[in-house]
Structure formats: C-alpha cells, structure tokens
Enzyme design. Structure first.
Site, PDB file in Angstrom:
ATOM      1  N   ASN A   6     -27.972  12.828   6.773  1.00  0.00           N
ATOM      2  CA  ASN A   6     -27.404  12.588   8.097  1.00  0.00           C
ATOM      3  C   ASN A   6     -26.685  13.862   8.538  1.00  0.00           C
ATOM      4  O   ASN A   6     -25.610  14.177   8.044  1.00  0.00           O
ATOM      5  CB  ASN A   6     -26.418  11.400   7.999  1.00  0.00           C
ATOM      6  CG  ASN A   6     -25.721  11.125   9.314  1.00  0.00           C
ATOM      7  OD1 ASN A   6     -26.072  11.668  10.354  1.00  0.00           O
ATOM      8  ND2 ASN A   6     -24.710  10.258   9.266  1.00  0.00           N
ATOM      9  N   LYS A   8     -25.359  14.458  11.388  1.00  0.00           N
ATOM     10  CA  LYS A   8     -24.290  14.213  12.375  1.00  0.00           C
ATOM     11  C   LYS A   8     -24.413  15.264  13.493  1.00  0.00           C
ATOM     12  O   LYS A   8     -25.522  15.544  13.928  1.00  0.00           O
ATOM     13  CB  LYS A   8     -22.926  14.221  11.692  1.00  0.00           C
ATOM     14  CG  LYS A   8     -22.917  13.292  10.464  1.00  0.00           C
ATOM     15  CD  LYS A   8     -21.570  13.055   9.881  1.00  0.00           C
ATOM     16  CE  LYS A   8     -21.713  12.089   8.700  1.00  0.00           C
ATOM     17  NZ  LYS A   8     -20.438  11.709   8.106  1.00  0.00           N
ATOM     18  N   HIS A  88     -23.545   3.249  11.985  1.00  0.00           N
ATOM     19  CA  HIS A  88     -22.717   4.195  11.227  1.00  0.00           C
ATOM     20  C   HIS A  88     -21.258   4.034  11.655  1.00  0.00           C
ATOM     21  O   HIS A  88     -20.967   3.806  12.823  1.00  0.00           O
ATOM     22  CB  HIS A  88     -23.199   5.629  11.463  1.00  0.00           C
ATOM     23  CG  HIS A  88     -22.571   6.599  10.514  1.00  0.00           C
ATOM     24  ND1 HIS A  88     -21.284   7.057  10.676  1.00  0.00           N
ATOM     25  CD2 HIS A  88     -23.022   7.154   9.361  1.00  0.00           C
ATOM     26  CE1 HIS A  88     -20.986   7.862   9.677  1.00  0.00           C
ATOM     27  NE2 HIS A  88     -22.035   7.940   8.861  1.00  0.00           N
ATOM     28  N   GLU A  90     -18.982   6.081  12.194  1.00  0.00           N
ATOM     29  CA  GLU A  90     -18.511   6.985  13.258  1.00  0.00           C
ATOM     30  C   GLU A  90     -18.884   6.441  14.629  1.00  0.00           C
ATOM     31  O   GLU A  90     -18.152   6.609  15.600  1.00  0.00           O
ATOM     32  CB  GLU A  90     -19.058   8.399  13.019  1.00  0.00           C
ATOM     33  CG  GLU A  90     -18.335   9.060  11.846  1.00  0.00           C
ATOM     34  CD  GLU A  90     -19.122  10.084  11.077  1.00  0.00           C
ATOM     35  OE1 GLU A  90     -20.151  10.583  11.571  1.00  0.00           O
ATOM     36  OE2 GLU A  90     -18.704  10.389   9.933  1.00  0.00           O
ATOM     37  N   GLU A 157     -21.551   2.369   3.096  1.00  0.00           N
ATOM     38  CA  GLU A 157     -20.761   3.594   3.167  1.00  0.00           C
ATOM     39  C   GLU A 157     -19.291   3.258   3.387  1.00  0.00           C
ATOM     40  O   GLU A 157     -18.860   3.049   4.537  1.00  0.00           O
ATOM     41  CB  GLU A 157     -21.233   4.464   4.340  1.00  0.00           C
ATOM     42  CG  GLU A 157     -22.673   4.907   4.241  1.00  0.00           C
ATOM     43  CD  GLU A 157     -22.907   6.149   5.085  1.00  0.00           C
ATOM     44  OE1 GLU A 157     -23.314   7.165   4.505  1.00  0.00           O
ATOM     45  OE2 GLU A 157     -22.662   6.111   6.296  1.00  0.00           O
ATOM     46  N   GLY A 163     -17.010  11.919   4.003  1.00  0.00           N
ATOM     47  CA  GLY A 163     -16.492  13.236   4.350  1.00  0.00           C
ATOM     48  C   GLY A 163     -15.158  13.571   3.698  1.00  0.00           C
ATOM     49  O   GLY A 163     -14.503  14.544   4.071  1.00  0.00           O
ATOM     50  N   SER A 193     -19.528  10.930   0.419  1.00  0.00           N
ATOM     51  CA  SER A 193     -19.233  12.021  -0.518  1.00  0.00           C
ATOM     52  C   SER A 193     -20.190  12.103  -1.703  1.00  0.00           C
ATOM     53  O   SER A 193     -19.787  12.437  -2.818  1.00  0.00           O
ATOM     54  CB  SER A 193     -17.778  11.932  -1.005  1.00  0.00           C
ATOM     55  OG  SER A 193     -16.896  12.125   0.086  1.00  0.00           O
TER      56      SER A 193
HETATM   57  P1  PGA Z   1     -20.659  12.477   3.635  1.00  0.00           P
HETATM   58  O1  PGA Z   1     -21.188  11.544   4.857  1.00  0.00           O
HETATM   59  O2  PGA Z   1     -21.783  12.577   2.655  1.00  0.00           O
HETATM   60  O3  PGA Z   1     -20.304  13.783   4.276  1.00  0.00           O
HETATM   61  O4  PGA Z   1     -19.475  11.769   3.049  1.00  0.00           O
HETATM   62  C1  PGA Z   1     -21.987  10.433   4.626  1.00  0.00           C
HETATM   63  C2  PGA Z   1     -22.315   9.736   5.926  1.00  0.00           C
HETATM   64  O5  PGA Z   1     -21.441   9.584   6.786  1.00  0.00           O
HETATM   65  O6  PGA Z   1     -23.464   9.295   6.130  1.00  0.00           O
END
Ligand code: PGA
Length: 235
Positions: A6, A8, A88, A90, A157, A163, A193
C-alpha cells in the site's frame, strides 16, 4: 501467501512504473507461488503486470458521475483493473468514511466482480480493553459486508501498529486472526509495521495468509526482501 503493498500518498506515476518494472522482473526470476498486489496512488494507476496485480487504494461506488475528486468504475476499467482496497483506517478516520458508505462501496465493487481487500482494525484503547472488546469492535466493521463474497480478502490492521514501527505481537495476531477465521473462510492478511525483521514470525502465525505493507513496501528491495525472508530463491 499474499503480499500487498500500500503506497498510500507515496510515489509518482514515473516512480511507480519503475517500481513495477523492477519488481515484476524479480518476481519472474524467483517464480514465487505468492500473489503480489500493489496499490499505487490514483494518478499512477496502470495495467497489472504479469506477476503483479495493480489495485486502487480507493474508488467511489459509481461508474461515473458528479463526484468531484473521486475515481470510479470507468477509470479503473480503462486500465483493466479489478482490485480495490476498502475500509483502510486512514480512510475511515482521516477521510471520515462511515461503515454504511464502506458497505455501499463493497456491494458496488463486489457486484462488478472485483477482488476486494477489506480492512478492519481497532484503536489502542480497544486493544487495551482486551480480546473480547477487540472482537466486538472488529465485527462491527463488517456490518453490511458479505463475508462469503468469493473475491474477498480481509486485512486485519490494528491502528496503533500502522506506521508506528510497533507491529502487534504474534499472540495478538494469532488470537485476532483465529477470531476472524470463525466466520471468514477467505484469506486474512495482517498489516501494521510489517518489515524484513518481523515478517518471518508474522507469516508463521496460523491463519495469517499474507501481509499488507505500507512503509516497508515503498522500496522494491525492501518489499521483495519480505518474500526472500520467507522463501529464499533456489540457486
Ligand atoms: P505500515 O502500513 O506497514 O507502514 O505500518 C500498513 C498499512 O497501513 O497498510
């Protein structure tokens, strides 16, 4: 195993193209049995490669229309794409997408036969309240979602792991995936992560069918090294 990247709001059209070229070449040489999906930003959407499925991070549940700033079915079909990420955290939290709207997106894209990577995840205070609270919170995020949809892929997640560099513990992942597995027969990915140093232990957890990776997917070498960690190429 499914490896999903992803991006983003990272990468441009040019750098995405270069990334896909390089990764496709590495995957062709390695002949892995893995499924690889890359979700670039909307401006970098392009047809899938031989070894990589390209998917959209977001799409509006209409073919076309007066939805300023959105892309819909027509725009995805132009590239022959039929994979979309929905739910997601976000988009739920920063963009304010409500469950009802996510269910509408899900129904629309399922109706068009898309592969849907559907994300769920709890905030830290829910995790701290214990497994039962987590289960209740996550199942609510499936309201209006057809768990039997044949092209469903679920991504668990935990928000506090995204992140932050702090992935969930294997026991937490195992317990949560086992809970989801009670009602979900489709693949369940873990995200939050995931990186070269923890991929092996995460991938070995029962009911982890793959990973959704943000930060560690942005460089080809890093993303590919996750696969190498699990299955070193035969020489
Ligand atoms: P990350 O993000 O691996 O940077 O923690 C995962 C995600 O939001 O899909």
């Amino acid at each position: 195993m499914i490896f999903a990247a992803n991006f983003k709001m990272h990468h441009t059209r040019a750098s995405t193209t270069e990334y896909l070229d390089q990764l496709d070449k590495l995957l062709a040489e390695a002949e892995y049995p893995f499924k690889t999906i890359v979700f670039p930003p909307a401006t970098a959407l392009q047809p899938s490669r031989e070894w990589i499925t390209v998917g959209a991070q977001n799409a509006y549940p209409e073919e076309r229309g007066a939805f300023t700033g959105e892309i819909g079915l027509d725009q995805l079909k132009e590239f022959g794409l039929d994979t979309v990420l929905i739910g997601h955290s976000e988009r739920r939290n920063i963009l304010g997408e409500e469950q009802e709207f996510l269910a509408k997106k899900f129904a629309f894209y399922a109706g068009h036969g898309f592969q849907i990577v559907y994300c769920v995840g709890e905030p830290l205070e829910v995790r701290e309240a214990g497994d039962e609270a987590v289960a209740e919170y996550l199942w609510e995020q499936f309201d209006g979602i057809d768990l039997d949809y044949e092209r469903l892929v679920v991504a668990y997640e935990p928000i506090w792991a995204i992140g932050t560099g702090r992935a969930a513990k294997v026991e937490e992942i195992a317990a949560t995936h086992a809970e989801l597995r009670r009602r979900i027969a489709r693949p369940i990915l873990y995200g939050g992560s995931v990186k070269p140093t923890n991929i092996k232990e995460i991938a070995s957890v029962k009911d982890v069918d793959g990973v959704l990776v943000g930060g560690a997917s942005l460089e080809v070498e890093s993303f590919f090294s996750l696969m190498v960690a699990i299955a070193p190429p035969q020489v």
